[in-house]
Scaffold this motif. Structure first.
Motif, PDB file in Angstrom:
ATOM      1  N   ARG A   9       9.105 -13.804  12.191  1.00 14.94           N
ATOM      2  CA  ARG A   9       7.814 -14.243  12.740  1.00 14.94           C
ATOM      3  C   ARG A   9       6.780 -13.185  12.367  1.00 14.94           C
ATOM      4  N   ILE A  10       5.822 -13.563  11.519  1.00 13.05           N
ATOM      5  CA  ILE A  10       4.822 -12.610  11.049  1.00 13.05           C
ATOM      6  C   ILE A  10       3.442 -12.979  11.585  1.00 13.05           C
ATOM      7  N   GLY A  58       1.344  -3.579 -10.505  1.00  9.11           N
ATOM      8  CA  GLY A  58       2.228  -2.423 -10.382  1.00  9.11           C
ATOM      9  C   GLY A  58       2.652  -2.027  -8.987  1.00  9.11           C
ATOM     10  N   GLU A  59       1.990  -2.529  -7.945  1.00 10.30           N
ATOM     11  CA  GLU A  59       2.289  -2.091  -6.588  1.00 10.30           C
ATOM     12  C   GLU A  59       3.200  -3.034  -5.807  1.00 10.30           C
ATOM     13  N   VAL A  60       3.603  -4.146  -6.372  1.00 10.77           N
ATOM     14  CA  VAL A  60       4.389  -5.138  -5.647  1.00 10.77           C
ATOM     15  C   VAL A  60       5.725  -4.552  -5.209  1.00 10.77           C
ATOM     16  N   THR A  61       6.056  -4.722  -3.911  1.00 10.25           N
ATOM     17  CA  THR A  61       7.349  -4.266  -3.397  1.00 10.25           C
ATOM     18  C   THR A  61       8.096  -5.355  -2.643  1.00 10.25           C
ATOM     19  N   THR A  62       7.381  -6.425  -2.238  1.00 11.58           N
ATOM     20  CA  THR A  62       7.970  -7.414  -1.329  1.00 11.58           C
ATOM     21  C   THR A  62       7.503  -8.821  -1.671  1.00 11.58           C
ATOM     22  N   ARG A  63       8.412  -9.787  -1.477  1.00 16.33           N
ATOM     23  CA  ARG A  63       8.071 -11.213  -1.586  1.00 16.33           C
ATOM     24  C   ARG A  63       8.182 -11.804  -0.183  1.00 16.33           C
ATOM     25  N   GLY A  82       5.975  -4.042  13.109  1.00 15.99           N
ATOM     26  CA  GLY A  82       5.245  -2.793  12.933  1.00 15.99           C
ATOM     27  C   GLY A  82       4.999  -2.385  11.491  1.00 15.99           C
ATOM     28  N   ILE A  83       5.404  -3.219  10.539  1.00 13.40           N
ATOM     29  CA  ILE A  83       5.208  -2.928   9.119  1.00 13.40           C
ATOM     30  C   ILE A  83       4.080  -3.807   8.590  1.00 13.40           C
ATOM     31  N   LYS A  84       3.168  -3.199   7.846  1.00  8.31           N
ATOM     32  CA  LYS A  84       2.036  -3.933   7.282  1.00  8.31           C
ATOM     33  C   LYS A  84       2.316  -4.244   5.820  1.00  8.31           C
ATOM     34  N   PHE A  85       1.996  -5.476   5.413  1.00  7.57           N
ATOM     35  CA  PHE A  85       2.162  -5.930   4.034  1.00  7.57           C
ATOM     36  C   PHE A  85       0.815  -6.427   3.518  1.00  7.57           C
ATOM     37  N   LEU A 100       4.761 -21.189  -0.350  1.00  3.84           N
ATOM     38  CA  LEU A 100       3.992 -20.169  -1.044  1.00  3.84           C
ATOM     39  C   LEU A 100       4.827 -18.902  -1.126  1.00  3.84           C
ATOM     40  N   HIS A 101       4.763 -18.225  -2.257  1.00  2.00           N
ATOM     41  CA  HIS A 101       5.397 -16.922  -2.421  1.00  2.00           C
ATOM     42  C   HIS A 101       4.272 -15.892  -2.458  1.00  2.00           C
ATOM     43  N   ILE A 102       4.249 -15.045  -1.467  1.00  2.00           N
ATOM     44  CA  ILE A 102       3.203 -14.032  -1.370  1.00  2.00           C
ATOM     45  C   ILE A 102       3.791 -12.721  -1.879  1.00  2.00           C
ATOM     46  N   MET A 103       3.217 -12.214  -2.944  1.00  2.00           N
ATOM     47  CA  MET A 103       3.659 -10.935  -3.484  1.00  2.00           C
ATOM     48  C   MET A 103       2.834  -9.863  -2.791  1.00  2.00           C
ATOM     49  N   ALA A 104       3.533  -8.928  -2.149  1.00  2.00           N
ATOM     50  CA  ALA A 104       2.845  -7.988  -1.271  1.00  2.00           C
ATOM     51  C   ALA A 104       3.300  -6.552  -1.511  1.00  2.00           C
ATOM     52  N   LYS A 105       2.507  -5.659  -0.953  1.00  2.00           N
ATOM     53  CA  LYS A 105       2.802  -4.226  -1.013  1.00  2.00           C
ATOM     54  C   LYS A 105       3.010  -3.757   0.428  1.00  2.00           C
ATOM     55  N   GLU A 106       4.146  -3.114   0.684  1.00  2.00           N
ATOM     56  CA  GLU A 106       4.404  -2.556   2.003  1.00  2.00           C
ATOM     57  C   GLU A 106       3.559  -1.306   2.202  1.00  2.00           C
ATOM     58  N   VAL A 107       2.848  -1.248   3.313  1.00  2.00           N
ATOM     59  CA  VAL A 107       1.985  -0.104   3.617  1.00  2.00           C
ATOM     60  C   VAL A 107       2.578   0.631   4.807  1.00  2.00           C
ATOM     61  N   GLN A 108       2.695   1.956   4.668  1.00  2.00           N
ATOM     62  CA  GLN A 108       3.287   2.724   5.783  1.00  2.00           C
ATOM     63  C   GLN A 108       2.320   3.699   6.356  1.00  2.00           C
TER      64      GLN A 108
END
Length: 108
Positions: A9-10, A58-63, A82-85, A100-108
């Motif tokens: 659940r996001i 170049g920054e993609v880490t997550t689908r 608690g993780i931002k994408f 939909l496939h969302i290509m995202a970058k995990e931000v910490q």
């Protein structure tokens, strides 16, 4: 699409619109605005998938996979546990209006 894979659940947030999103004093809001909650599948990219995605951005880490919606775009971001994408780009798989496939970058 197998709905059984949508087990996370996001929360989706969007940036405030400086003309429409105003506080009580008429000043533009600065904090992101909650857009919606969705069920999703979150997959960290590995191996060949990671290399393919990084050739495009170049920054993609997550689908992140969600049911098809018209109201999502690359200015938004998601939060899960608690993780931002940050959304980098969105793929409308097969243009079938199913997912939909969302290509995202995990931000910490």
């Amino acid at each position: 699409m197998n709905p059984g894979i949508l087990k996370h659940r996001i929360k989706i947030y969007r940036p405030p619109d400086p003309e429409k999103d105003l506080d009580d004093a008429g000043q533009p809001l600065t904090k992101p605005i909650h857009h919606t909650d969705l069920w999703a599948a979150i997959y960290p990219l590995r191996g060949r998938d990671l290399e393919s995605a990084r050739q495009v951005h170049g920054e993609v880490t997550t689908r992140i996979i969600v049911r098809y919606r018209k109201d999502l775009d690359s200015t938004m971001f998601a939060e899960y546990d608690g993780i931002k994408f940050d959304f980098l780009y969105i793929i409308h798989k097969d243009y079938a209006k199913k997912e939909l496939h969302i290509m995202a970058k995990e931000v910490q």
